[in-house]
Design a protein around this motif. Structure first.
Motif, PDB file in Angstrom:
ATOM      1  N   ARG A  86       0.831  -1.217   0.000  1.00  3.59           N
ATOM      2  CA  ARG A  86       0.000   0.000   0.000  1.00  3.59           C
ATOM      3  C   ARG A  86       0.857   1.255   0.000  1.00  3.59           C
ATOM      4  NH1 ARG A  86      -1.857   4.131  -0.662  1.00  3.59           N
ATOM      5  NH2 ARG A  86      -3.643   5.119   0.311  1.00  3.59           N
ATOM      6  N   GLN A  87       1.928   1.235   0.784  1.00  5.92           N
ATOM      7  CA  GLN A  87       2.769   2.422   0.920  1.00  5.92           C
ATOM      8  C   GLN A  87       3.688   2.629  -0.293  1.00  5.92           C
ATOM      9  OE1 GLN A  87       0.864   3.602   3.763  1.00  5.92           O
ATOM     10  NE2 GLN A  87       2.789   4.688   3.867  1.00  5.92           N
ATOM     11  N   THR A  88       3.882   1.607  -1.117  1.00  5.47           N
ATOM     12  CA  THR A  88       4.740   1.743  -2.295  1.00  5.47           C
ATOM     13  C   THR A  88       3.904   1.705  -3.575  1.00  5.47           C
ATOM     14  OG1 THR A  88       5.227  -0.639  -2.197  1.00  5.47           O
ATOM     15  CG2 THR A  88       6.813   0.848  -1.172  1.00  5.47           C
ATOM     16  N   TYR A  89       3.412   0.535  -3.938  1.00  2.00           N
ATOM     17  CA  TYR A  89       2.591   0.427  -5.148  1.00  2.00           C
ATOM     18  C   TYR A  89       1.341   1.303  -5.065  1.00  2.00           C
ATOM     19  CZ  TYR A  89       5.168  -3.675  -6.791  1.00  2.00           C
ATOM     20  OH  TYR A  89       6.133  -4.527  -7.237  1.00  2.00           O
ATOM     21  N   GLY A  90       0.875   1.560  -3.866  1.00  2.88           N
ATOM     22  CA  GLY A  90      -0.357   2.331  -3.680  1.00  2.88           C
ATOM     23  C   GLY A  90      -0.222   3.810  -3.961  1.00  2.88           C
ATOM     24  N   TYR A  91       0.992   4.304  -4.067  1.00  3.40           N
ATOM     25  CA  TYR A  91       1.215   5.716  -4.366  1.00  3.40           C
ATOM     26  C   TYR A  91       1.694   5.859  -5.799  1.00  3.40           C
ATOM     27  CZ  TYR A  91       0.522   6.860   0.483  1.00  3.40           C
ATOM     28  OH  TYR A  91      -0.030   7.021   1.720  1.00  3.40           O
ATOM     29  N   TYR A  92       0.941   6.616  -6.567  1.00  8.09           N
ATOM     30  CA  TYR A  92       1.233   6.800  -7.985  1.00  8.09           C
ATOM     31  C   TYR A  92       1.469   8.280  -8.237  1.00  8.09           C
ATOM     32  CZ  TYR A  92       0.579   6.826 -13.045  1.00  8.09           C
ATOM     33  OH  TYR A  92       0.742   6.994 -14.384  1.00  8.09           O
ATOM     34  N   ASP A  93       2.582   8.599  -8.881  1.00  7.81           N
ATOM     35  CA  ASP A  93       2.903   9.979  -9.223  1.00  7.81           C
ATOM     36  C   ASP A  93       2.519  10.215 -10.676  1.00  7.81           C
ATOM     37  OD1 ASP A  93       3.938  12.481  -9.732  1.00  7.81           O
ATOM     38  OD2 ASP A  93       5.935  12.028  -8.936  1.00  7.81           O
ATOM     39  N   PRO A  94       1.482  11.011 -10.918  1.00  7.86           N
ATOM     40  CA  PRO A  94       1.040  11.221 -12.297  1.00  7.86           C
ATOM     41  C   PRO A  94       2.084  11.937 -13.167  1.00  7.86           C
ATOM     42  CG  PRO A  94      -0.260  12.553 -10.770  1.00  7.86           C
ATOM     43  CD  PRO A  94       0.640  11.703  -9.958  1.00  7.86           C
ATOM     44  N   LYS A  95       2.990  12.689 -12.546  1.00  8.09           N
ATOM     45  CA  LYS A  95       4.025  13.388 -13.326  1.00  8.09           C
ATOM     46  C   LYS A  95       5.042  12.406 -13.893  1.00  8.09           C
ATOM     47  CE  LYS A  95       3.625  17.680 -10.764  1.00  8.09           C
ATOM     48  NZ  LYS A  95       4.282  18.610  -9.842  1.00  8.09           N
ATOM     49  N   THR A  96       5.508  11.480 -13.059  1.00  9.38           N
ATOM     50  CA  THR A  96       6.500  10.507 -13.514  1.00  9.38           C
ATOM     51  C   THR A  96       5.851   9.233 -14.042  1.00  9.38           C
ATOM     52  OG1 THR A  96       6.708   9.481 -11.335  1.00  9.38           O
ATOM     53  CG2 THR A  96       8.194  11.333 -11.841  1.00  9.38           C
ATOM     54  N   ARG A  97       4.571   9.075 -13.740  1.00  9.50           N
ATOM     55  CA  ARG A  97       3.816   7.875 -14.117  1.00  9.50           C
ATOM     56  C   ARG A  97       4.413   6.609 -13.510  1.00  9.50           C
ATOM     57  NH1 ARG A  97       0.866   8.621 -19.679  1.00  9.50           N
ATOM     58  NH2 ARG A  97       0.585  10.845 -19.601  1.00  9.50           N
ATOM     59  N   LYS A  98       4.887   6.746 -12.277  1.00  7.49           N
ATOM     60  CA  LYS A  98       5.477   5.610 -11.583  1.00  7.49           C
ATOM     61  C   LYS A  98       4.954   5.521 -10.159  1.00  7.49           C
ATOM     62  CE  LYS A  98       9.792   5.552 -14.120  1.00  7.49           C
ATOM     63  NZ  LYS A  98      11.245   5.557 -14.048  1.00  7.49           N
ATOM     64  N   HIS A  99       5.069   4.327  -9.623  1.00  9.92           N
ATOM     65  CA  HIS A  99       4.756   4.084  -8.222  1.00  9.92           C
ATOM     66  C   HIS A  99       6.043   4.230  -7.422  1.00  9.92           C
ATOM     67  CE1 HIS A  99       0.730   2.494  -9.070  1.00  9.92           C
ATOM     68  NE2 HIS A  99       1.278   2.005 -10.160  1.00  9.92           N
ATOM     69  N   LYS A 100       5.889   4.429  -6.116  1.00 11.61           N
ATOM     70  CA  LYS A 100       7.071   4.489  -5.261  1.00 11.61           C
ATOM     71  C   LYS A 100       7.765   3.142  -5.277  1.00 11.61           C
ATOM     72  CE  LYS A 100       5.687   7.678  -1.607  1.00 11.61           C
ATOM     73  NZ  LYS A 100       5.455   7.740  -0.157  1.00 11.61           N
ATOM     74  N   GLU A 101       9.085   3.174  -5.299  1.00 10.98           N
ATOM     75  CA  GLU A 101       9.837   1.936  -5.216  1.00 10.98           C
ATOM     76  C   GLU A 101      10.162   1.620  -3.756  1.00 10.98           C
ATOM     77  OE1 GLU A 101      13.802  -0.088  -7.162  1.00 10.98           O
ATOM     78  OE2 GLU A 101      13.044   1.785  -7.977  1.00 10.98           O
ATOM     79  N   TRP A 102      10.579   2.636  -3.001  1.00  9.49           N
ATOM     80  CA  TRP A 102      10.915   2.511  -1.584  1.00  9.49           C
ATOM     81  C   TRP A 102      10.068   3.504  -0.806  1.00  9.49           C
ATOM     82  CZ3 TRP A 102      14.621  -0.813   0.401  1.00  9.49           C
ATOM     83  CH2 TRP A 102      15.493  -1.396  -0.515  1.00  9.49           C
ATOM     84  N   ASP A 103       9.758   3.169   0.442  1.00 11.10           N
ATOM     85  CA  ASP A 103       9.078   4.139   1.295  1.00 11.10           C
ATOM     86  C   ASP A 103       9.521   3.957   2.736  1.00 11.10           C
ATOM     87  OD1 ASP A 103       7.333   6.318   1.710  1.00 11.10           O
ATOM     88  OD2 ASP A 103       5.806   4.964   2.489  1.00 11.10           O
ATOM     89  N   TRP A 104       9.672   5.077   3.424  1.00 16.45           N
ATOM     90  CA  TRP A 104       9.974   5.054   4.842  1.00 16.45           C
ATOM     91  C   TRP A 104       8.676   4.735   5.574  1.00 16.45           C
ATOM     92  CZ3 TRP A 104       8.919   9.546   8.327  1.00 16.45           C
ATOM     93  CH2 TRP A 104       9.220   9.231   9.655  1.00 16.45           C
ATOM     94  N   ILE A 105       8.700   3.680   6.355  1.00 15.21           N
ATOM     95  CA  ILE A 105       7.521   3.286   7.128  1.00 15.21           C
ATOM     96  C   ILE A 105       7.967   3.046   8.563  1.00 15.21           C
ATOM     97  CG2 ILE A 105       5.548   1.729   7.320  1.00 15.21           C
ATOM     98  CD1 ILE A 105       6.139   0.825   4.418  1.00 15.21           C
ATOM     99  N   ALA A 106       7.444   3.837   9.469  1.00 18.51           N
ATOM    100  CA  ALA A 106       7.760   3.680  10.892  1.00 18.51           C
ATOM    101  C   ALA A 106       7.041   2.452  11.445  1.00 18.51           C
ATOM    102  CB  ALA A 106       7.344   4.924  11.663  1.00 18.51           C
ATOM    103  N   ILE A 107       7.645   1.820  12.430  1.00 20.57           N
ATOM    104  CA  ILE A 107       7.021   0.656  13.062  1.00 20.57           C
ATOM    105  C   ILE A 107       5.663   1.050  13.652  1.00 20.57           C
ATOM    106  CG2 ILE A 107       7.256  -1.089  14.879  1.00 20.57           C
ATOM    107  CD1 ILE A 107       9.098  -1.492  12.416  1.00 20.57           C
ATOM    108  N   SER A 108       5.555   2.281  14.130  1.00 20.58           N
ATOM    109  CA  SER A 108       4.267   2.746  14.674  1.00 20.58           C
ATOM    110  C   SER A 108       3.179   2.757  13.598  1.00 20.58           C
ATOM    111  CB  SER A 108       4.417   4.128  15.304  1.00 20.58           C
ATOM    112  OG  SER A 108       4.840   5.070  14.339  1.00 20.58           O
TER     113      SER A 108
END
Length: 110
Positions: free
Chosen positions: A33-55
């Motif tokens: 959800r935190q990576t594939y779930g975010y789509y940037d319409p400018k680059t037309r790509k999904h996030k490859e990496w994301d910072w996710i806190a344990i909380s």
């Protein structure tokens, strides 16, 4: 047309990894959800990496920190995710992750 709230899940999850259950599945789905779930319409790509806190994992999965840590390690061992710290160094062990301020996650799904 109204915006549709949805997240694409890679087909390989359904084709090869349906045996993943419980906490591992919950943690994997949060990372998706935190990576594939975010789509940037400018680059037309999904996030490859994301910072996710344990909380964040705790809040989204309703699991305890220890259970999340175990699930993360199992996903790493199964080569389904990669984790690196704020310095870009891979954090493959619990000790690597314990002393990191930020952890970045990526789905590999091998």
């Amino acid at each position: 047309m109204a915006y549709q709230y949805k997240t694409s899940v890679p087909n390989i999850v359904f084709e090869k990894h349906l045996d993943i259950q419980g906490s591992m599945l919950k943690v994997l789905l949060v990372i998706i959800r935190q990576t594939y779930g975010y789509y940037d319409p400018k680059t037309r790509k999904h996030k490859e990496w994301d910072w996710i806190a344990i909380s964040v994992f705790c809040k989204k999965t309703k699991l305890k920190r220890r259970t999340i840590g175990i699930a993360i390690q199992r996903l790493i061992d199964a080569q389904l995710i990669l984790v690196k710290n704020e310095h870009g160094k891979f954090a493959h062990t619990p000790m690597d992750r314990k002393f990191s301020n930020k952890l970045y996650f990526k789905v590999t799904l091998k």
